[in-house]
Write a protein that holds these residues in place. Structure first.
Motif: not given
Length: 119
Positions: A30, A53, A73
């Protein structure tokens, strides 16, 4: 194993535009945030823009209203759209990412891309 690669730099006239890209690759679980810094000759490296994020953004005052940071993303890629460029924007622009790889959080830097604003 993680690598950040910047692209999109070059020579542009004052008032022109450029779009920088930063692609992260490798073993990435991530990405917490990605951001851009720049460094002009004889000057310290300075913060430009950040995107987290959840999509929130922050900008340094001297690019507010002219630059836009965005993120894809799915592609682990960040972009910096630069409009109304000024000669003082001339610098090497570096991409940075705070991410988790192989269970460990760490920061990574790209090699930089040259942006030159001149007539």
């Amino acid at each position: 194993q993680v690598q950040l690669v910047e692209s999109g730099g070059g020579l542009v006239q004052p008032g022109g535009s450029l779009r920088l890209s930063c692609a992260a690759s490798g073993s990435i679980f991530s990405i917490n945030y990605m951001d851009w810094y720049r460094q002009a000759p004889g000057k310290e490296r300075e913060f430009v823009a950040r995107i987290t994020s959840d999509g929130s953004t922050n900008y340094v005052d001297f690019v507010e209203g002219r630059f836009t940071i965005s993120r894809d993303n799915a592609k682990n890629t960040a972009y910096l759209q630069m409009n109304s460029l000024k000669p003082d924007d001339t610098a090497v622009y570096y991409c940075h990412a705070d991410l988790i790889s192989n269970g460990v959080g760490w920061s990574y830097w790209g090699q930089g891309t040259q942006v030159t604003v001149a007539s």
